[in-house]
Design a protein around this motif. Structure first.
Motif, PDB file in Angstrom:
ATOM      1  N   ARG A   1       0.825  -1.203   0.000  1.00 27.72           N
ATOM      2  CA  ARG A   1       0.000   0.000   0.000  1.00 27.72           C
ATOM      3  C   ARG A   1       0.857   1.249   0.000  1.00 27.72           C
ATOM      4  O   ARG A   1       1.924   1.286   0.604  1.00 27.72           O
ATOM      5  CB  ARG A   1      -0.937   0.004   1.215  1.00 27.72           C
ATOM      6  N   SER A   2       0.367   2.234  -0.731  1.00 27.01           N
ATOM      7  CA  SER A   2       1.130   3.454  -0.904  1.00 27.01           C
ATOM      8  C   SER A   2       0.181   4.632  -1.036  1.00 27.01           C
ATOM      9  O   SER A   2      -0.906   4.504  -1.590  1.00 27.01           O
ATOM     10  CB  SER A   2       2.014   3.350  -2.159  1.00 27.01           C
ATOM     11  N   GLU A   3       0.618   5.790  -0.538  1.00 30.34           N
ATOM     12  CA  GLU A   3      -0.167   7.004  -0.698  1.00 30.34           C
ATOM     13  C   GLU A   3      -0.259   7.410  -2.158  1.00 30.34           C
ATOM     14  O   GLU A   3      -1.135   8.202  -2.531  1.00 30.34           O
ATOM     15  CB  GLU A   3       0.434   8.129   0.141  1.00 30.34           C
ATOM     16  N   ALA A   4       0.624   6.855  -2.975  1.00 27.27           N
ATOM     17  CA  ALA A   4       0.602   7.153  -4.411  1.00 27.27           C
ATOM     18  C   ALA A   4      -0.535   6.429  -5.113  1.00 27.27           C
ATOM     19  O   ALA A   4      -0.800   6.690  -6.280  1.00 27.27           O
ATOM     20  CB  ALA A   4       1.932   6.766  -5.045  1.00 27.27           C
ATOM     21  N   GLY A   5      -1.192   5.512  -4.371  1.00 31.33           N
ATOM     22  CA  GLY A   5      -2.287   4.785  -4.976  1.00 31.33           C
ATOM     23  C   GLY A   5      -1.801   3.591  -5.786  1.00 31.33           C
ATOM     24  O   GLY A   5      -0.664   3.133  -5.631  1.00 31.33           O
ATOM     25  N   PHE A   6      -2.648   3.082  -6.636  1.00 34.14           N
ATOM     26  CA  PHE A   6      -2.334   1.908  -7.440  1.00 34.14           C
ATOM     27  C   PHE A   6      -1.332   2.283  -8.525  1.00 34.14           C
ATOM     28  O   PHE A   6      -1.517   3.261  -9.239  1.00 34.14           O
ATOM     29  CB  PHE A   6      -3.616   1.368  -8.073  1.00 34.14           C
ATOM     30  N   ARG A   7      -0.257   1.521  -8.581  1.00 31.32           N
ATOM     31  CA  ARG A   7       0.805   1.781  -9.543  1.00 31.32           C
ATOM     32  C   ARG A   7       0.734   0.774 -10.671  1.00 31.32           C
ATOM     33  O   ARG A   7       0.578  -0.420 -10.428  1.00 31.32           O
ATOM     34  CB  ARG A   7       2.165   1.749  -8.850  1.00 31.32           C
ATOM     35  N   PRO A   8       0.830   1.210 -11.939  1.00 37.04           N
ATOM     36  CA  PRO A   8       0.434   0.370 -13.068  1.00 37.04           C
ATOM     37  C   PRO A   8       1.486  -0.550 -13.669  1.00 37.04           C
ATOM     38  O   PRO A   8       1.169  -1.347 -14.545  1.00 37.04           O
ATOM     39  CB  PRO A   8       0.005   1.408 -14.106  1.00 37.04           C
ATOM     40  N   HIS A   9       2.732  -0.482 -13.213  1.00 37.45           N
ATOM     41  CA  HIS A   9       3.784  -1.225 -13.900  1.00 37.45           C
ATOM     42  C   HIS A   9       4.181  -2.494 -13.164  1.00 37.45           C
ATOM     43  O   HIS A   9       4.082  -2.578 -11.946  1.00 37.45           O
ATOM     44  CB  HIS A   9       5.018  -0.332 -14.085  1.00 37.45           C
ATOM     45  N   ALA A  10       4.642  -3.479 -13.924  1.00 40.89           N
ATOM     46  CA  ALA A  10       5.031  -4.758 -13.339  1.00 40.89           C
ATOM     47  C   ALA A  10       6.112  -4.577 -12.272  1.00 40.89           C
ATOM     48  O   ALA A  10       6.124  -5.275 -11.260  1.00 40.89           O
ATOM     49  CB  ALA A  10       5.512  -5.717 -14.425  1.00 40.89           C
ATOM     50  N   LEU A  11       6.997  -3.618 -12.465  1.00 44.10           N
ATOM     51  CA  LEU A  11       8.078  -3.390 -11.502  1.00 44.10           C
ATOM     52  C   LEU A  11       7.571  -2.815 -10.185  1.00 44.10           C
ATOM     53  O   LEU A  11       8.308  -2.774  -9.199  1.00 44.10           O
ATOM     54  CB  LEU A  11       9.130  -2.451 -12.104  1.00 44.10           C
ATOM     55  N   ASP A  12       6.301  -2.365 -10.151  1.00 45.40           N
ATOM     56  CA  ASP A  12       5.726  -1.807  -8.924  1.00 45.40           C
ATOM     57  C   ASP A  12       5.262  -2.870  -7.943  1.00 45.40           C
ATOM     58  O   ASP A  12       4.851  -2.545  -6.836  1.00 45.40           O
ATOM     59  CB  ASP A  12       4.536  -0.906  -9.271  1.00 45.40           C
ATOM     60  N   TYR A  13       5.312  -4.123  -8.359  1.00 46.72           N
ATOM     61  CA  TYR A  13       4.831  -5.198  -7.501  1.00 46.72           C
ATOM     62  C   TYR A  13       5.993  -5.844  -6.756  1.00 46.72           C
ATOM     63  O   TYR A  13       7.019  -6.178  -7.346  1.00 46.72           O
ATOM     64  CB  TYR A  13       4.102  -6.258  -8.322  1.00 46.72           C
ATOM     65  N   GLU A  14       5.812  -6.031  -5.465  1.00 44.42           N
ATOM     66  CA  GLU A  14       6.856  -6.644  -4.648  1.00 44.42           C
ATOM     67  C   GLU A  14       6.734  -8.166  -4.588  1.00 44.42           C
ATOM     68  O   GLU A  14       7.716  -8.860  -4.355  1.00 44.42           O
ATOM     69  CB  GLU A  14       6.805  -6.087  -3.216  1.00 44.42           C
ATOM     70  N   TYR A  15       5.536  -8.684  -4.787  1.00 44.03           N
ATOM     71  CA  TYR A  15       5.317 -10.117  -4.623  1.00 44.03           C
ATOM     72  C   TYR A  15       4.558 -10.673  -5.825  1.00 44.03           C
ATOM     73  O   TYR A  15       3.580 -10.077  -6.289  1.00 44.03           O
ATOM     74  CB  TYR A  15       4.521 -10.382  -3.337  1.00 44.03           C
ATOM     75  N   TRP A  16       4.974 -11.856  -6.261  1.00 44.01           N
ATOM     76  CA  TRP A  16       4.358 -12.533  -7.398  1.00 44.01           C
ATOM     77  C   TRP A  16       4.085 -13.980  -7.048  1.00 44.01           C
ATOM     78  O   TRP A  16       4.887 -14.632  -6.383  1.00 44.01           O
ATOM     79  CB  TRP A  16       5.286 -12.491  -8.619  1.00 44.01           C
ATOM     80  N   GLY A  17       2.938 -14.470  -7.521  1.00 43.61           N
ATOM     81  CA  GLY A  17       2.650 -15.883  -7.420  1.00 43.61           C
ATOM     82  C   GLY A  17       3.106 -16.590  -8.685  1.00 43.61           C
ATOM     83  O   GLY A  17       3.545 -15.953  -9.649  1.00 43.61           O
ATOM     84  N   ARG A  18       3.002 -17.904  -8.714  1.00 40.26           N
ATOM     85  CA  ARG A  18       3.477 -18.687  -9.850  1.00 40.26           C
ATOM     86  C   ARG A  18       2.530 -18.663 -11.025  1.00 40.26           C
ATOM     87  O   ARG A  18       2.951 -18.810 -12.160  1.00 40.26           O
ATOM     88  CB  ARG A  18       3.696 -20.145  -9.432  1.00 40.26           C
ATOM     89  N   GLY A  19       1.273 -18.532 -10.797  1.00 38.56           N
ATOM     90  CA  GLY A  19       0.331 -18.496 -11.901  1.00 38.56           C
ATOM     91  C   GLY A  19      -0.448 -19.775 -12.097  1.00 38.56           C
ATOM     92  O   GLY A  19      -0.107 -20.841 -11.576  1.00 38.56           O
ATOM     93  N   THR A  20      -1.515 -19.634 -12.870  1.00 37.53           N
ATOM     94  CA  THR A  20      -2.358 -20.764 -13.206  1.00 37.53           C
ATOM     95  C   THR A  20      -2.682 -20.668 -14.695  1.00 37.53           C
ATOM     96  O   THR A  20      -2.936 -19.577 -15.216  1.00 37.53           O
ATOM     97  CB  THR A  20      -3.630 -20.769 -12.336  1.00 37.53           C
ATOM     98  N   LEU A  21      -2.655 -21.795 -15.381  1.00 38.11           N
ATOM     99  CA  LEU A  21      -2.797 -21.806 -16.830  1.00 38.11           C
ATOM    100  C   LEU A  21      -4.258 -21.831 -17.248  1.00 38.11           C
ATOM    101  O   LEU A  21      -5.039 -22.662 -16.765  1.00 38.11           O
ATOM    102  CB  LEU A  21      -2.066 -23.014 -17.408  1.00 38.11           C
ATOM    103  N   VAL A  22      -4.594 -20.928 -18.138  1.00 37.41           N
ATOM    104  CA  VAL A  22      -5.928 -20.874 -18.733  1.00 37.41           C
ATOM    105  C   VAL A  22      -5.798 -21.158 -20.223  1.00 37.41           C
ATOM    106  O   VAL A  22      -5.027 -20.497 -20.916  1.00 37.41           O
ATOM    107  CB  VAL A  22      -6.584 -19.498 -18.507  1.00 37.41           C
ATOM    108  N   THR A  23      -6.551 -22.137 -20.684  1.00 34.53           N
ATOM    109  CA  THR A  23      -6.552 -22.488 -22.106  1.00 34.53           C
ATOM    110  C   THR A  23      -7.974 -22.368 -22.635  1.00 34.53           C
ATOM    111  O   THR A  23      -8.886 -23.010 -22.115  1.00 34.53           O
ATOM    112  CB  THR A  23      -6.034 -23.917 -22.324  1.00 34.53           C
ATOM    113  N   VAL A  24      -8.133 -21.528 -23.648  1.00 35.56           N
ATOM    114  CA  VAL A  24      -9.449 -21.334 -24.257  1.00 35.56           C
ATOM    115  C   VAL A  24      -9.417 -21.982 -25.635  1.00 35.56           C
ATOM    116  O   VAL A  24      -8.753 -21.509 -26.551  1.00 35.56           O
ATOM    117  CB  VAL A  24      -9.804 -19.846 -24.373  1.00 35.56           C
ATOM    118  N   SER A  25     -10.133 -23.076 -25.747  1.00 35.86           N
ATOM    119  CA  SER A  25     -10.102 -23.845 -26.988  1.00 35.86           C
ATOM    120  C   SER A  25     -11.321 -24.746 -27.078  1.00 35.86           C
ATOM    121  O   SER A  25     -11.821 -25.223 -26.058  1.00 35.86           O
ATOM    122  CB  SER A  25      -8.827 -24.700 -27.048  1.00 35.86           C
TER     123      SER A  25
END
Length: 125
Positions: free
Chosen positions: A100-124
């Protein structure tokens, strides 16, 4: 802080899917949450985000009107509801958290301190 995204799978075009992002080691309302997606060989694209206050949401142009981000503070979990899925939505979906920051939501990937591994979505079909 750790994030775990789950709920991905195979879905036909026009279908719906809801992804979940469980936050552990921290309180979700202390973080802005973002959903990003990545296709092998390409960079990460912003999908949706929610400010740490929960009062503001943001969407990438390609998903506006089809996807919705939300959170349940009692479950320390964020969600990404995806409707009217298209084959071009196929990707690994990652959730990420920014302190959280007084600057509000920051839009760039480098603004994130923590990342999860992800989940795969396949549309077919």
């Amino acid at each position: 802080v750790q994030l775990k995204a789950f709920g991905g799978g195979l879905v036909p075009p026009g279908g719906s899917l809801r992804l979940s992002c469980l936050v552990s080691g921290g309180i979700i309302s202390d973080y802005g949450i973002g959903w990003w997606r990545q296709v092998p060989g390409k960079g990460r694209d912003f999908v949706a985000g929610m400010s740490w206050t929960g009062g503001s949401t943001f969407y990438g142009d390609s998903v506006k009107g089809r996807f919705g981000i939300s959170r349940d503070r009692t479950k320390n979990t964020a969600y990404l509801q995806m409707n009217n899925l298209k084959p071009e939505d196929t990707a690994n979906y990652l959730c990420a958290a920014q302190i959280r920051s007084e600057a509000g939501f920051r839009p760039h990937a480098l603004d994130y301190e923590y990342w999860g591994r992800g989940t795969l979505v396949t549309v077919s079909s």
